[in-house]
Design a protein around this motif. Structure first.
Motif: not given
Length: 326
Positions: A42-69
């Protein structure tokens, strides 16, 4: 205040977020036998991705690379791009792809907020491309690169894994390709992983050899931006394109580390070649866990090592590059 900092004063502006470990290619250096499912995941859901990205951004992350697979295998991939791009504080959304869906979908990705794209092209000889990737899709991938430019991308980055006896004689052909095209060609030094010891010993090429050739030919090194990846980038006045070299065995490679990784199953990986992952998913199931997730990230970063141990042959827990997005 910037919070994603380790004990060595390295700041982590860059998140590599894997959304699946499934891939439809069979690259010799990653999944030579193809993707092998390990139970129902069960891969990360859209809501889980939203929550995760918001926390990283709040802590200073400004670039996200979406990868796989291969991330575009997810049916909700365009929605994932939209979700990440809409996150306050995220200024750059990139992806890494094998390119097979680009011709049909890259314009949609661009409209969704994708700002940078990396495509794997391990050879400009269609037969060698087929041999390395296990797929006869060279023309489709090249058409996808053309489609990316047509969609408005000013530059496309192309990833090529150097392999002795296979594609290491193609430097001249690659240079000819980028002479009049705005492509940053990134030669990636073959990396040893848990399942690839024999292949590594047979095909490893030192990226430093390519660097020496470039410098002799008048190429000059660019200064890295704070949220750039690990490539040393070179430019030449006679070329529209650029060359990037990713050399994990080079001295001080880890000194400029600025990226963290989260796997498609919600584990934080402090290093591609680390010995363990830190579970985050239990804090992603619902809103309201922002502070707890921040605390867990800070505690994990306090444990980040100064360097990987590839020089000693220690490849950590990574069985292959598709497992946590490379």
């Amino acid at each position: 205040m910037f919070e994603l900092q380790d004990a060595f004063a390295r700041k982590f502006h860059y998140l590599r977020l894997s959304v699946t470990d499934v891939c439809n290619f069979k690259c010799q250096y990653c999944l030579p036998d193809g993707y092998r499912p390990d139970g129902r995941k069960s891969f990360l859901t859209l809501d889980e991705i939203r929550r995760l990205t918001r926390v990283f951004a709040a802590m200073g992350t400004n670039k996200v690379r979406i990868t796989g697979g291969e991330p575009s295998l997810r049916k909700d991939f365009t929605a994932i791009i939209e979700t990440v791009a809409a996150t306050p504080g995220i200024r750059k959304v990139a992806m890494t792809t094998n390119g097979y869906r680009m011709a049909r979908q890259v314009a949609d990705w661009r409209r969704a907020g994708l700002s940078a794209i990396n495509v794997s092209v391990d050879s400009l000889d269609p037969r060698m491309f087929h041999q390395i990737t296990g797929e006869n899709r060279f023309q489709e991938v090249m058409a996808g690169i053309d489609a990316a430019f047509a969609a408005g991308f000013e530059q496309v980055k192309v990833n090529t894994v150097l392999m002795r006896g296979l594609n290491d004689g193609e430097l001249g052909r690659f240079l000819g390709w980028i002479k009049d095209n705005p492509i940053q060609l990134r030669f990636i030094e073959l990396m040893q992983t848990g399942e690839m010891d024999e292949l590594f010993s047979r095909h490893h090429v030192r990226g430093a050899l390519i660097k020496e050739q470039l410098l002799r030919a008048g190429w000059q090194q660019k200064v890295r931006a704070h949220n750039d990846g690990p490539a040393e980038v070179f430019w030449h006045p006679d070329y529209v394109g650029e060359i990037g070299l990713i050399m994990p065995y080079a001295k001080d490679f880890c000194a400029s580390c600025n990226r963290l990784r989260v796997s498609s199953l919600g584990k934080l990986h402090l290093c591609l070649f680390g010995d363990y992952g830190v579970e985050l998913r239990d804090l992603l199931a619902e809103d309201g866990q922002h502070a707890a997730l921040q605390l867990r990230l800070r505690e994990a970063l306090a444990d980040k090592k100064a360097t990987h141990f590839l020089h000693q042959g220690q490849t950590g827990m990574t069985p292959h590059l598709a497992s946590i997005g490379g």
